[in-house]
Design a protein around this motif. Structure first.
Motif, mmCIF file in Angstrom:
data_model
loop_
_atom_site.group_PDB
_atom_site.id
_atom_site.type_symbol
_atom_site.label_atom_id
_atom_site.label_comp_id
_atom_site.label_asym_id
_atom_site.label_seq_id
_atom_site.Cartn_x
_atom_site.Cartn_y
_atom_site.Cartn_z
ATOM 1 N N MET A 1 70.898 53.605 -23.235
ATOM 2 C CA MET A 1 72.252 53.573 -23.768
ATOM 3 C C MET A 1 73.176 52.836 -22.816
ATOM 4 N N SER A 2 73.964 51.906 -23.346
ATOM 5 C CA SER A 2 74.917 51.135 -22.553
ATOM 6 C C SER A 2 76.335 51.551 -22.934
ATOM 7 N N GLU A 3 77.166 51.806 -21.941
ATOM 8 C CA GLU A 3 78.528 52.269 -22.206
ATOM 9 C C GLU A 3 79.516 51.518 -21.334
ATOM 10 N N THR A 4 80.668 51.136 -21.919
ATOM 11 C CA THR A 4 81.726 50.438 -21.194
ATOM 12 C C THR A 4 83.067 51.030 -21.618
ATOM 13 N N LEU A 5 83.960 51.187 -20.643
ATOM 14 C CA LEU A 5 85.309 51.681 -20.907
ATOM 15 C C LEU A 5 86.325 50.608 -20.553
ATOM 16 N N LEU A 6 87.131 50.213 -21.537
ATOM 17 C CA LEU A 6 88.307 49.384 -21.251
ATOM 18 C C LEU A 6 89.449 50.347 -20.991
ATOM 19 N N ARG A 7 90.033 50.257 -19.794
ATOM 20 C CA ARG A 7 90.930 51.320 -19.350
ATOM 21 C C ARG A 7 92.342 50.820 -19.083
ATOM 22 N N ASN A 8 93.323 51.640 -19.522
ATOM 23 C CA ASN A 8 94.730 51.463 -19.154
ATOM 24 C C ASN A 8 95.363 50.192 -19.717
ATOM 25 N N ALA A 9 95.003 49.802 -20.932
ATOM 26 C CA ALA A 9 95.670 48.656 -21.553
ATOM 27 C C ALA A 9 97.134 48.984 -21.791
ATOM 28 N N ASP A 10 98.005 48.016 -21.556
ATOM 29 C CA ASP A 10 99.424 48.238 -21.844
ATOM 30 C C ASP A 10 99.629 48.550 -23.319
ATOM 31 N N VAL A 11 98.999 47.744 -24.179
ATOM 32 C CA VAL A 11 99.072 47.949 -25.632
ATOM 33 C C VAL A 11 97.721 47.558 -26.238
ATOM 34 N N ILE A 12 97.260 48.348 -27.201
ATOM 35 C CA ILE A 12 96.095 47.983 -28.008
ATOM 36 C C ILE A 12 96.578 47.770 -29.440
#
Length: 444
Positions: free
Chosen positions: A1-12
């Motif tokens: 299993m591969s996991e990635t977190l995009l963290r703390n975006a100003d706005v999505i």
């Protein structure tokens, strides 16, 4: 299993069904799929820091001719209308071969990726000197973009009243046989597919009526989509009326070229009845504003199409008529042209971005792309809004008014294709050097 977190975006900017905009938020990706969006998410996998960035779905390009990146700004075609422009370029394209096809495709795909594009179609309709669709497929696999190539065709040459030289045309039977071959070999209809193949006779002025009809029948038998050029300029309309006795929309409908499995490029000159036909039938449109400006074709009635319920996406078109392949810039141009035609309130920056993401995905039959929501594919563009382009902006999410035209990072199926503003999957300087050498050789 591969996991990635995009963290703390100003706005999505999710482009989900509710068009949610999430402030100071994260995106969690697992095995190429988005599993959660929100604040305070965690992972034991990789982390991509997105502070100072706006996150959007990857952009979707619904019309391109990747091979044309080798014929940008050709002097004899710079100031020509559509038909004259084609007649200038046909003899040059007739000298292409497999290497020209693959290198030009790598160049065009890299340019798209840097502008935030994660899914692109391609319309390849010339196959000289041993060129085949496989060379563009190999380029897309190498760079890692999601791909919707179309097997194009031209069958009516100058000797039969068509526009292209006879040397660039093929017999109807050979075209259909190769269409079957490429569908059977490369089309993947599954959810999350990285490659779906479509069928795409070039235009009503370069293929026979019979080929248009038979291609539609074959596509529906095989369960693939249909694509062509339609109603691009006044010359196009005049040709249709003179040769077929009807407008392009009627011609398309008569031959089975309307429906939810069809999208047409340009459609600059659609009238109200044709817009109504497309809305009722679910037929899609690839809007190519920069190319339409470059060739003086006009301003497509996108506001009227959208208001009628026509599915509209964006296309950069070929780099011989744009002459760049920046999809973010294309979205900005679409916004500006509708305002020129209809007033400053005709289209917002957010609507133009929606057309460039969710809109394009819907045109290509990809509801699993073009939006950020649990269950969607992890095709994600990360835009750094801490730079000069956004400095002083009161609304960083209005990227198309004041924002970068190049991504910081691009993920496709959760894998980084662009990292830190650079292509991560191939040696781009090597590709540019080879592209330059090939262009010089073609120019003599």
């Amino acid at each position: 299993m591969s996991e990635t977190l995009l963290r703390n975006a100003d706005v999505i900017l999710t482009m989900d069904d509710a068009r949610r905009e999430l402030a100071r938020a994260d995106v969690l990706i697992r095995d190429g799929v988005i599993v959660d969006l929100g604040s305070g998410l965690s992972t034991t996998g990789a982390v991509v820091e997105a502070r100072g960035c706006v996150v959007t779905p990857g952009l979707v390009n619904t019309h391109h001719h990747l091979f044309q990146t080798l014929t940008r700004a050709v002097r004899g075609g710079q100031d020509a209308l559509l038909f004259g422009w084609l007649q200038t370029l046909y003899p040059i394209w007739a000298r292409f071969g497999p290497e020209e096809m693959q290198v030009s495709a790598l160049t065009g795909l890299a340019e798209l990726a840097l502008s935030g594009c994660s899914l692109t179609s391609d319309h390849l309709y010339v196959f000289p000197n041993g060129a085949r669709l496989e060379y563009t497929l190999a380029a897309a696999a190498e760079i890692g973009l999601r791909f919707h190539p179309t097997r194009g065709s031209m069958s009516i040459g100058e000797s039969q009243g068509g526009l292209p030289p006879d040397a660039l045309t093929e017999a109807d039977g050979a075209i259909l046989e190769d269409c079957i071959r490429v569908i059977d070999a490369f089309h993947d209809p599954s959810e999350g597919s990285m490659c779906r193949v479509g069928l795409a006779p070039c235009s009503p002025f370069s293929v026979s009526r019979e080929l248009m009809r038979d291609t539609a029948l074959l596509a529906r038998d095989k369960g693939v989509m249909l694509h062509t050029h339609l109603a691009e300029n006044d010359e196009d309309i005049a040709y249709s009326q003179a040769q077929f006795g009807c407008r392009p929309g009627q011609y398309a409908e008569d031959l089975g070229w309307t429906g939810g499995d069809v999208w047409h490029a340009h459609c600059v000159k659609l009238d109200a009845a044709e817009i109504g036909l497309f809305a009722r039938s679910g037929t899609g449109v690839a809007h190519c504003p920069c190319s339409n400006c470059r060739l003086g074709s006009g301003i497509a009635p996108v506001r009227a199409m959208r208001d009628a319920g026509v599915r509209v996406g964006l296309g950069v078109d070929g780099s011989a008529s744009n002459d760049v392949g920046n999809l973010a810039a294309e979205a900005r141009q679409a916004l500006l042209l509708q305002r020129v035609a209809r007033g400053a309130d005709a289209m917002s920056a957010r609507e133009a971005l929606e057309i460039a993401t969710r809109g394009g995905a819907d045109v290509l039959g990809r509801p699993d792309c073009g939006r950020l929501m649990p269950g969607a594919r992890a095709d994600i563009a990360i835009w750094d809004v801490s730079g000069i382009e956004s400095a002083g902006s009161w609304d960083p999410a209005a990227l198309l008014l004041a924002g970068p035209m190049r991504v910081r990072d691009l993920l496709v199926e959760g894998r980084q294709v662009v990292a830190g503003g650079q292509i991560a999957t191939l040696d781009l300087p090597r590709v540019i050097a080879r592209q330059t050498a090939l262009a010089r050789a073609l120019a003599g």
